[in-house]
Structure formats: structure tokens, C-alpha cells
Scaffold this motif. Sequence first.
Motif, short mmCIF file in Angstrom:
data_model
loop_
_atom_site.label_atom_id
_atom_site.label_comp_id
_atom_site.label_asym_id
_atom_site.label_seq_id
_atom_site.Cartn_x
_atom_site.Cartn_y
_atom_site.Cartn_z
N ALA A 78 -39.19 -38.58 36.30
CA ALA A 78 -38.57 -38.58 37.62
C ALA A 78 -37.66 -37.38 37.85
CB ALA A 78 -37.77 -39.87 37.83
N LEU A 79 -36.88 -37.00 36.83
CA LEU A 79 -35.89 -35.94 36.99
C LEU A 79 -36.32 -34.63 36.34
CD1 LEU A 79 -32.55 -37.89 36.40
CD2 LEU A 79 -33.26 -36.73 38.50
N TYR A 80 -36.34 -34.61 35.02
CA TYR A 80 -36.68 -33.39 34.29
C TYR A 80 -36.92 -33.73 32.83
CZ TYR A 80 -32.07 -33.59 32.18
OH TYR A 80 -30.96 -33.99 31.46
N GLU A 81 -37.49 -32.79 32.13
CA GLU A 81 -37.53 -32.85 30.67
C GLU A 81 -37.58 -31.42 30.14
OE1 GLU A 81 -41.02 -34.56 28.86
OE2 GLU A 81 -42.25 -34.08 30.61
N TRP A 82 -37.29 -31.27 28.87
CA TRP A 82 -37.31 -29.96 28.25
C TRP A 82 -38.67 -29.70 27.62
CZ3 TRP A 82 -33.65 -26.75 29.55
CH2 TRP A 82 -32.40 -27.24 29.92
N ASN A 83 -39.09 -28.45 27.67
CA ASN A 83 -40.35 -28.04 27.06
C ASN A 83 -40.10 -27.85 25.57
OD1 ASN A 83 -42.70 -26.78 26.18
ND2 ASN A 83 -42.98 -25.68 28.11
N TYR A 84 -40.23 -28.95 24.83
CA TYR A 84 -39.85 -28.93 23.42
C TYR A 84 -40.72 -28.00 22.59
CZ TYR A 84 -37.08 -33.02 24.72
OH TYR A 84 -36.18 -33.84 25.33
N LEU A 115 -38.57 -28.27 32.56
CA LEU A 115 -39.71 -28.77 33.33
C LEU A 115 -39.18 -29.70 34.40
CD1 LEU A 115 -42.14 -29.59 30.36
CD2 LEU A 115 -42.11 -27.53 31.77
N THR A 116 -39.16 -29.24 35.63
CA THR A 116 -38.59 -30.05 36.70
C THR A 116 -39.60 -31.07 37.19
OG1 THR A 116 -39.27 -28.47 38.41
CG2 THR A 116 -37.09 -28.17 37.44
N ARG A 117 -39.10 -32.26 37.48
CA ARG A 117 -39.90 -33.34 38.05
C ARG A 117 -39.48 -33.54 39.51
NH1 ARG A 117 -43.59 -32.33 34.51
NH2 ARG A 117 -43.17 -33.06 32.39
N PRO A 118 -40.11 -34.45 40.24
CA PRO A 118 -39.91 -34.49 41.70
C PRO A 118 -38.46 -34.54 42.18
CG PRO A 118 -41.80 -35.82 41.14
CD PRO A 118 -41.20 -35.37 39.84
N LEU A 119 -37.61 -35.38 41.58
CA LEU A 119 -36.24 -35.49 42.07
C LEU A 119 -35.49 -34.17 41.94
CD1 LEU A 119 -35.11 -39.02 40.77
CD2 LEU A 119 -35.96 -38.39 43.04
N LEU A 120 -35.55 -33.55 40.77
CA LEU A 120 -34.86 -32.28 40.57
C LEU A 120 -35.50 -31.17 41.39
CD1 LEU A 120 -32.64 -30.70 39.21
CD2 LEU A 120 -34.13 -30.38 37.22
N THR A 121 -36.83 -31.20 41.49
CA THR A 121 -37.52 -30.19 42.29
C THR A 121 -37.02 -30.20 43.74
OG1 THR A 121 -39.53 -30.28 40.93
CG2 THR A 121 -39.77 -29.45 43.18
N ALA A 122 -36.92 -31.39 44.32
CA ALA A 122 -36.47 -31.50 45.71
C ALA A 122 -35.02 -31.05 45.86
CB ALA A 122 -36.63 -32.93 46.19
N ILE A 123 -34.17 -31.37 44.87
CA ILE A 123 -32.77 -30.99 44.94
C ILE A 123 -32.61 -29.47 44.89
CG2 ILE A 123 -30.63 -30.99 43.58
CD1 ILE A 123 -30.97 -33.48 45.23
N ARG A 124 -33.43 -28.80 44.10
CA ARG A 124 -33.26 -27.36 43.88
C ARG A 124 -33.91 -26.49 44.96
NH1 ARG A 124 -34.75 -25.65 37.92
NH2 ARG A 124 -33.12 -24.11 38.22
N ARG A 125 -34.76 -27.08 45.78
CA ARG A 125 -35.47 -26.27 46.77
C ARG A 125 -34.54 -25.80 47.89
NH1 ARG A 125 -40.82 -26.00 47.47
NH2 ARG A 125 -40.53 -26.03 49.71
N GLU A 126 -34.71 -24.54 48.29
CA GLU A 126 -33.93 -23.99 49.39
C GLU A 126 -34.67 -24.12 50.71
OE1 GLU A 126 -32.81 -20.02 48.49
OE2 GLU A 126 -31.72 -20.55 46.65
N GLU A 127 -35.99 -24.38 50.65
CA GLU A 127 -36.78 -24.54 51.86
C GLU A 127 -36.68 -25.98 52.36
OE1 GLU A 127 -38.04 -21.45 49.17
OE2 GLU A 127 -38.05 -23.64 48.93
N PRO A 128 -36.96 -26.22 53.65
CA PRO A 128 -36.96 -27.60 54.17
C PRO A 128 -37.92 -28.47 53.36
CG PRO A 128 -37.07 -26.03 55.97
CD PRO A 128 -37.24 -25.23 54.71
N THR A 129 -37.42 -29.61 52.92
CA THR A 129 -38.20 -30.46 52.01
C THR A 129 -38.05 -31.92 52.39
OG1 THR A 129 -37.81 -28.90 50.19
CG2 THR A 129 -38.53 -31.12 49.59
N VAL A 130 -39.16 -32.64 52.38
CA VAL A 130 -39.15 -34.09 52.51
C VAL A 130 -39.42 -34.67 51.13
CG1 VAL A 130 -40.28 -36.12 53.51
CG2 VAL A 130 -39.91 -34.08 54.92
N LEU A 131 -38.48 -35.46 50.62
CA LEU A 131 -38.64 -36.11 49.32
C LEU A 131 -39.09 -37.55 49.56
CD1 LEU A 131 -38.32 -36.46 46.25
CD2 LEU A 131 -35.88 -36.91 46.64
N LEU A 132 -40.30 -37.86 49.12
CA LEU A 132 -40.85 -39.20 49.25
C LEU A 132 -40.79 -39.90 47.91
CD1 LEU A 132 -42.50 -41.49 50.56
CD2 LEU A 132 -44.58 -40.14 50.10
#
Length: 297
Positions: A78-84, A115-132
Motif C-alpha cells: 500500500a505504501l512503499y518497500e525497499w528494493n532489498y 519502491l513506491t506503492r499507490p499511497l506514497l505515489t499519490a502523495i509525491r505526485r506534483e501533477e493533479p491526481t485522483v487517488l482511488l
Amino acid sequence: MSWFTSPADAADRLGATGYLTDAATATTTFLAGALEKPLLIEGPAGVGKTELAKAVARSCGADLVRLQCYEGLDEARALYEWNYKKQLLRIQANQGSDATWDETHDDIFTDEFLLTRPLLTAIRREEPTVLLIDEVDKTDVEVEGLLLEVLSDFQVTIPEMGTVTAVRRPFVVLTSNATRELSEAVKRRCLYLHLDYPDSEREREIVLSQVPGLQEAVAAQLVDMVARLRELELKKAPSIAESIDWARTLIALEIDDLDDDAVNATLGVVLKHVSDQERAVKELRLTRPVRTAGAAR
């Protein structure tokens, strides 16, 4: 960014994408953008909850980031993980160098290895984003805790890197089929909208708008039949999308009268369980043709 200027603007722009709304839906959608509050949409499957988020993205020229919820969903998905694996390779490459462990540690916990997952991806985006956040009721209760920081402050804390705060808040839509009660903490952070199956007139408008060439008389027959099916105790009542599929099926088969024969021939488009089909035939007293097995040669 102003998502919509008014409820009327929301209704018009969503309608231009093919999503027809009532006053409550248009108003709540406008407020979700104006107040920058997440929008929680509950209702039975197939009433257009997910499609509303997609329509907002289309109407506002925003990108859609989707988190599909399921049982067992965790922070890493959901959030992120590290590329181990990549981190291990970097550690091995640094062996024999003059780099200290602290320097190596700081080197491997950077964006390059994240490795960003949807929640972190949406938070970090500078463009208009709809998070579903789709079908949030399918997750474990513990997962709701992951959402609270995002929904309240639009930020994510990464212990190795610090707190990432949204530069541009996304338009957040959570959907739920109400299979379980969501926590009050999540509900308190959201605006609430309940979507149900539309009335016959609105569904006829939806079907006609989505299926060009469908005769109005046939659309009326189809919507009436779908309404009768939804009144039965079925495993899965027909969704709006299945009503549209049924209409397209009738166009493809050049059927201009939804009589018993037409219903029998196409019932599998809207009812996907044999028990539901049998119940529909019995309860609606449909005349079924006699079917015989082919003769063996």
C-alpha cells in the motif's frame, strides 16, 4: 487546483464524460474537491462507485492512481518497500572501500532504492491526481491505520527518510461495498456518499447515453427487466455496467423486442450464477425453450 467550481459544474463535467449524477452526488463530489477531504462512497456492487473516481479524473485531466484492496494487503503493497536486492548489491559493491557503515546506510536508504506503492505515489505526485482506494472494506481492520496519516494530513512517514508531505493534495475516493463496518476514525476524516441503484428513468438515460442506436422502447423494456431482477433474492444482482452490456448485446443480435425468447437467450449477460438464472426464470415466469442434447454419432 480547483477541481470543480460548483455542484452544477461537477454535474456538467462528469456528464460530459458519460457519468450522469444526481444532485447529491454532484454536490458531494464538488465539496470533496473544494474542502480537500477524502470522499467515502458506500453502496452495493455495480452502482458506479469506482466509475465516479475515474470520471473525476477524466473530467479534470488528472491521472488516476488506484490501490485495489484485498484481504492480506499490507504496508509494503500500500505504501512503499525497499528494493532489498538492489541494496544488497550496493553493500557488496562497497565492501573493500573506505566507506563507513553509516555512509553505506545513508547511501542505500535513498530514492534510488525506494519502491513506491499507490499511497506514497499519490502523495509525491506534483501533477493533479485522483487517488482511488477501492473496496477498502475487503482489507483487515489493521490496514485502516495505514490510511489515517494519509487521510488526515496527506503525508507518509518513512523512518529512514523522514516525513513526505503532499505538495499537491490528491482527490481521494474510497469505495466500500459495506461488507464490514469501517472504523469511526476513517469515517470522521471523510465526506460520505451512499450510492444505490438508480431509478428506472435515470438508468434508462444512462443506458441510452452509453449505447448509441438502442431504441428507446427496447431500453425501457431492458431497464424494467433489470429492476425486476434486482427485486429477487439473487447471489449477485445486475450492475449498471451489466445493464449496459445487455443493451450492447441486444444491438449486436439485432433484437428489437425483449420478449421471453430474447431474455432466455441473453440472460447470461446479466446473471452469472446458474442458481440466479433458475430463480429468475421461476420467479418471473419466463417461458424457457426445450433443450435436447445432440444425438451421438
